[in-house]
Scaffold this active site. Structure first.
Site, PDB file in Angstrom:
ATOM      1  N   PRO A 131       0.813  -1.220   0.000  1.00  0.00           N
ATOM      2  CA  PRO A 131       0.000   0.000   0.000  1.00  0.00           C
ATOM      3  C   PRO A 131       0.848   1.273   0.000  1.00  0.00           C
ATOM      4  O   PRO A 131       2.046   1.222   0.311  1.00  0.00           O
ATOM      5  CB  PRO A 131      -0.820  -0.114   1.295  1.00  0.00           C
ATOM      6  CG  PRO A 131      -0.228  -1.213   2.081  1.00  0.00           C
ATOM      7  CD  PRO A 131       0.626  -2.036   1.186  1.00  0.00           C
ATOM      8  N   PRO A 132       0.226   2.406  -0.336  1.00  0.00           N
ATOM      9  CA  PRO A 132       0.996   3.650  -0.400  1.00  0.00           C
ATOM     10  C   PRO A 132       1.488   4.115   0.970  1.00  0.00           C
ATOM     11  O   PRO A 132       0.877   3.807   1.996  1.00  0.00           O
ATOM     12  CB  PRO A 132      -0.004   4.662  -0.975  1.00  0.00           C
ATOM     13  CG  PRO A 132      -1.311   4.004  -1.060  1.00  0.00           C
ATOM     14  CD  PRO A 132      -1.174   2.572  -0.731  1.00  0.00           C
ATOM     15  N   THR A 134       4.141   3.385   2.757  1.00  0.00           N
ATOM     16  CA  THR A 134       4.665   2.432   3.736  1.00  0.00           C
ATOM     17  C   THR A 134       6.198   2.426   3.781  1.00  0.00           C
ATOM     18  O   THR A 134       6.785   1.590   4.460  1.00  0.00           O
ATOM     19  CB  THR A 134       4.149   1.018   3.438  1.00  0.00           C
ATOM     20  OG1 THR A 134       4.265   0.782   2.036  1.00  0.00           O
ATOM     21  CG2 THR A 134       2.711   0.855   3.847  1.00  0.00           C
ATOM     22  N   GLY A 135       6.832   3.299   3.031  1.00  0.00           N
ATOM     23  CA  GLY A 135       8.286   3.439   3.159  1.00  0.00           C
ATOM     24  C   GLY A 135       9.086   2.795   2.036  1.00  0.00           C
ATOM     25  O   GLY A 135      10.279   2.558   2.200  1.00  0.00           O
ATOM     26  N   LYS A 136       8.471   2.559   0.892  1.00  0.00           N
ATOM     27  CA  LYS A 136       9.187   1.898  -0.214  1.00  0.00           C
ATOM     28  C   LYS A 136      10.304   2.807  -0.751  1.00  0.00           C
ATOM     29  O   LYS A 136      11.440   2.377  -0.925  1.00  0.00           O
ATOM     30  CB  LYS A 136       8.196   1.507  -1.330  1.00  0.00           C
ATOM     31  CG  LYS A 136       7.177   0.483  -0.853  1.00  0.00           C
ATOM     32  CD  LYS A 136       6.242   0.042  -1.941  1.00  0.00           C
ATOM     33  CE  LYS A 136       5.172   1.037  -2.279  1.00  0.00           C
ATOM     34  NZ  LYS A 136       4.232   1.326  -1.161  1.00  0.00           N
ATOM     35  N   THR A 137       9.950   4.070  -0.985  1.00  0.00           N
ATOM     36  CA  THR A 137      10.944   5.012  -1.501  1.00  0.00           C
ATOM     37  C   THR A 137      12.052   5.220  -0.466  1.00  0.00           C
ATOM     38  O   THR A 137      13.244   5.249  -0.801  1.00  0.00           O
ATOM     39  CB  THR A 137      10.266   6.370  -1.803  1.00  0.00           C
ATOM     40  OG1 THR A 137       9.096   6.112  -2.556  1.00  0.00           O
ATOM     41  CG2 THR A 137      11.164   7.309  -2.540  1.00  0.00           C
ATOM     42  N   GLU A 350     -24.563   9.230  14.771  1.00  0.00           N
ATOM     43  CA  GLU A 350     -23.259   8.860  15.371  1.00  0.00           C
ATOM     44  C   GLU A 350     -23.477   8.021  16.631  1.00  0.00           C
ATOM     45  O   GLU A 350     -22.715   7.083  16.893  1.00  0.00           O
ATOM     46  CB  GLU A 350     -22.420  10.111  15.692  1.00  0.00           C
ATOM     47  CG  GLU A 350     -22.093  10.999  14.507  1.00  0.00           C
ATOM     48  CD  GLU A 350     -21.455  10.258  13.332  1.00  0.00           C
ATOM     49  OE1 GLU A 350     -20.778   9.239  13.554  1.00  0.00           O
ATOM     50  OE2 GLU A 350     -21.665  10.685  12.182  1.00  0.00           O
ATOM     51  N   ASP A 424     -20.939   5.195   4.872  1.00  0.00           N
ATOM     52  CA  ASP A 424     -21.118   3.904   5.567  1.00  0.00           C
ATOM     53  C   ASP A 424     -21.502   2.826   4.559  1.00  0.00           C
ATOM     54  O   ASP A 424     -20.998   1.706   4.612  1.00  0.00           O
ATOM     55  CB  ASP A 424     -22.238   4.002   6.612  1.00  0.00           C
ATOM     56  CG  ASP A 424     -21.970   5.101   7.624  1.00  0.00           C
ATOM     57  OD1 ASP A 424     -20.786   5.370   7.866  1.00  0.00           O
ATOM     58  OD2 ASP A 424     -22.935   5.675   8.156  1.00  0.00           O
TER      59      ASP A 424
HETATM   60  P1  ATP Z   1       4.055   5.383  -2.409  1.00  0.00           P
HETATM   61  O1  ATP Z   1       3.733   3.943  -2.658  1.00  0.00           O
HETATM   62  O2  ATP Z   1       2.839   6.227  -2.283  1.00  0.00           O
HETATM   63  O3  ATP Z   1       5.093   5.942  -3.346  1.00  0.00           O
HETATM   64  P2  ATP Z   1       6.025   4.817  -0.394  1.00  0.00           P
HETATM   65  O4  ATP Z   1       5.746   3.450   0.091  1.00  0.00           O
HETATM   66  O5  ATP Z   1       7.143   4.982  -1.369  1.00  0.00           O
HETATM   67  O6  ATP Z   1       4.697   5.479  -0.929  1.00  0.00           O
HETATM   68  P3  ATP Z   1       7.524   6.645   1.179  1.00  0.00           P
HETATM   69  O7  ATP Z   1       7.496   7.771   0.200  1.00  0.00           O
HETATM   70  O8  ATP Z   1       8.773   5.870   1.306  1.00  0.00           O
HETATM   71  O9  ATP Z   1       6.294   5.695   0.892  1.00  0.00           O
HETATM   72  O10 ATP Z   1       7.108   7.154   2.624  1.00  0.00           O
HETATM   73  C1  ATP Z   1       6.495   8.419   2.842  1.00  0.00           C
HETATM   74  C2  ATP Z   1       6.985   8.980   4.143  1.00  0.00           C
HETATM   75  O11 ATP Z   1       6.471   8.193   5.232  1.00  0.00           O
HETATM   76  C3  ATP Z   1       8.489   8.919   4.294  1.00  0.00           C
HETATM   77  O12 ATP Z   1       9.105  10.059   3.790  1.00  0.00           O
HETATM   78  C4  ATP Z   1       8.676   8.818   5.793  1.00  0.00           C
HETATM   79  O13 ATP Z   1       8.631  10.096   6.360  1.00  0.00           O
HETATM   80  C5  ATP Z   1       7.435   8.073   6.263  1.00  0.00           C
HETATM   81  N1  ATP Z   1       7.695   6.637   6.473  1.00  0.00           N
HETATM   82  C6  ATP Z   1       7.083   5.619   5.838  1.00  0.00           C
HETATM   83  N2  ATP Z   1       7.521   4.433   6.302  1.00  0.00           N
HETATM   84  C7  ATP Z   1       8.451   4.710   7.233  1.00  0.00           C
HETATM   85  C8  ATP Z   1       9.275   3.908   8.069  1.00  0.00           C
HETATM   86  N3  ATP Z   1       9.230   2.583   8.027  1.00  0.00           N
HETATM   87  N4  ATP Z   1      10.118   4.534   8.925  1.00  0.00           N
HETATM   88  C9  ATP Z   1      10.170   5.879   8.975  1.00  0.00           C
HETATM   89  N5  ATP Z   1       9.415   6.687   8.208  1.00  0.00           N
HETATM   90  C10 ATP Z   1       8.560   6.129   7.361  1.00  0.00           C
END
Ligand code: ATP
Length: 522
Positions: A131-132, A134-137, A350, A424
């Protein structure tokens, strides 16, 4: 360049045409140094150059021109194609198993000779999916940071072009540069933009770009320490050629963090912030169930901004509460112009959600509010006690019933159907669709059905979904009827105080816990 030369020639010949025609216009034909033949030739060449220039202007820009322009621009701006990130694995919280897996790649980049001697090839293609946010980049740049490699980052959509060959050329340039700067890490985000499955009517430009990427992936020499990392939210869309061994064959799922990882991520993002001693990061981690790293980083930032806005010097747990609500439910609407009658409907709506949540003892109700936020006129914040990975049919039905609590309360009190249940109903539809099509929880059987592909089954699917929703709705309505007095108590408390937290809700309701079993007979 060619276009520029033609343009200059055209200007010269236009000037010559004007000069050669001048004496004719002023009526002095005898003094004219240009013969009729000369004049005709000048006019002819001017017309030819003019038509040729127009044709050049309309012809497609081939890759060469575009890339050169792009290169020149980058050179002129002083921008480079790559960066040298300072991020390391310490900045990436949680994701321990993924980091462990990447250690091998890092070792390969750092001590490539050791592997080359053994005839081992670098694991070049890594695919992060999940999912978006989650820290891939972040992980990809940490790989570059750990190995002090050049980091080439691009998004798949940057290679999508109208003109055939441009995307492919860009891929070629990117890989050429990365090889030159080796050791290097190439990161291609949203790879699905160029790597989607090919079919008969797919686009020629996209196919060429994908083919080029495949060629580049195949074309590494064993001594080139270039690692390619790609990321996608939709792995199911990717072409199989991309995923085969030797290309992106290492797939790593990067999911939403569990409670421990959320705590670690919050620690990373609050490291440099002045926190009040009353803040317990572990409690915040529990309250942020289901959120991604990006959400958590945004909450930490939002809490700091709120503290500054309130002229405080430290961030308190109250700031965090506000930040969580801001991120989950959106911006609080200032001076809402909601009618009293509608406010009452929202309060009952609510209260219906909160009461059913309490009765069924599903996720703990953190907060109920009738203060409008974003597009919502009111909201209930739930806090699941634990991270859950498996859910039973019964538990999913409880979720549906909590969602239907709002509409059922409105029907019970006002005997109407209103527009307030739109969100909902969307969630209810999503859950029941999954129950029927993915989890085999209906009379359609224990089968996985792709709702987009099984058009002939769509009638049966909706019938089964409706059956679940109807049963859940009747039970929900009956629960509320039995507990109508409590519903009224919560709604009245909401109209008085606008927001009730967990303790206040318990105070209003007394202890309803454990009544679920008894009520199941209703
Ligand atoms: P997308 O799929 O939308 O490109 P992504 O998975 O590449 O998203 P990132 O761009 O790596 O997500 O993460 C966005 C921000 O969330 C990062 O710059 C960081 O600040 C924070 N973040 C996400 N995961 C982590 C983690 N495991 N530890 C620390 N910070 C995190």
């Amino acid at each position: 360049m060619k276009k520029r030369i033609i343009f200059i020639l055209l200007c010269i010949f236009i000037t010559l045409t004007v000069i050669s025609s001048y004496s004719l216009w002023v009526g002095d034909a005898t003094n004219n140094r240009f013969s009729v033949g000369d004049r005709l030739m000048v006019v002819g060449i001017t017309t030819f150059l003019f038509l040729y220039y127009i044709k050049l202007d309309k012809s497609p820009q081939y890759a060469h021109a575009t890339i050169n322009t792009e290169k020149n621009e980058k050179e002129q701006n002083g921008n480079e194609f790559f960066t040298k990130p300072k991020i390391t694995f310490e900045d990436v919280a949680g994701l321990e198993e993924v980091k462990e897996e990447l250690v091998e790649v890092i070792d390969f980049i750092k001590k490539s000779e050791k592997y080359i001697k053994m005839g081992a090839k670098i694991p070049k293609g890594i695919l992060f999916h999940g999912p978006p946010g989650t820290g891939k980049t972040l992980l990809a740049s940490a790989v570059a940071g750990e190995t002090k490699s050049a980091f080439f980052s691009a998004s798949g959509s940057e290679f999508v072009e109208k003109y055939v060959g441009v995307g492919a050329k860009r891929i070629r340039t990117l890989f050429e540069k990365a090889k030159k700067e080796a050791p290097s890490v190439i990161f291609i985000d949203e790879i699905d933009a160029i790597g989607a499955k090919r079919h008969s009517d797919s686009n020629n430009e996209k196919d060429q770009t994908l083919n080029q990427l495949l060629i580049e992936l195949d074309g590494f020499n064993t001594d080139q320490t270039v690692v390619v990392i790609a990321a996608t939210n939709r792995m199911d869309l990717l072409d199989e050629a991309l995923l085969r061994p030797g290309r992106f064959d290492r797939h790593m799922y990067i999911g939403n963090p569990n409670v421990k990882a959320r705590e670690d991520i919050l620690k990373v993002h609050t490291k440099n912030k002045p926190l009040s001693p009353d803040i317990k990061i572990a409690d915040l981690a529990k309250k942020t169930h289901g959120m991604s790293g990006a959400h958590l980083s945004s909450i930490a930032n939002e809490a700091a901004i709120i503290a500054v806005r309130q002229n405080e010097t430290i961030i308190t747990s109250n700031h965090f509460e506000q930040a969580i609500e801001r991120v989950i439910a959106g911006l609080q609407v200032k001076n809402p112009t909601i009618l009293q009658k509608e406010k009452e409907i929202v309060a009952y709506h609510e209260a219906g959600h909160a009461l059913i949540g309490k009765i069924l003892n599903t996720d703990m109700v953190q907060k109920v509010s009738i203060i409008p936020r974003g597009q919502a006129l009111g909201y209930v914040l739930h806090m699941p006690q634990d991270d859950r990975y498996i859910m039973t049919k019964e538990e999913l039905c409880y979720k549906v019933m909590v969602m239907l609590g709002g509409r059922a309360a409105e029907e019970l009190i006002y005997n109407h159907l209103s527009t307030g249940a739109k969100d909902d109903l969307k969630k209810v539809t999503d859950i029941t669709m999954q129950m029927v099509c993915e989890y085999g929880m209906s009379e359609l059987g224990f089968m996985y059905q792709d709702p987009n592909l099984t058009r002939n089954l769509s009638h049966k699917i909706s019938k089964e979904m409706n059956k679940i929703i109807d049963e859940c709705y009747i039970t929900t309505f009956n629960f509320l009827k039995t507990y109508q007095k409590d519903l009224e108590k919560v709604a009245k408390a909401l109209l008085e105080r606008e927001t009730l937290n967990c303790e206040e809700l318990n105070e209003v309701l007394g202890n309803l816990k454990g009544e679920k079993d008894e009520l199941e007979a209703v």
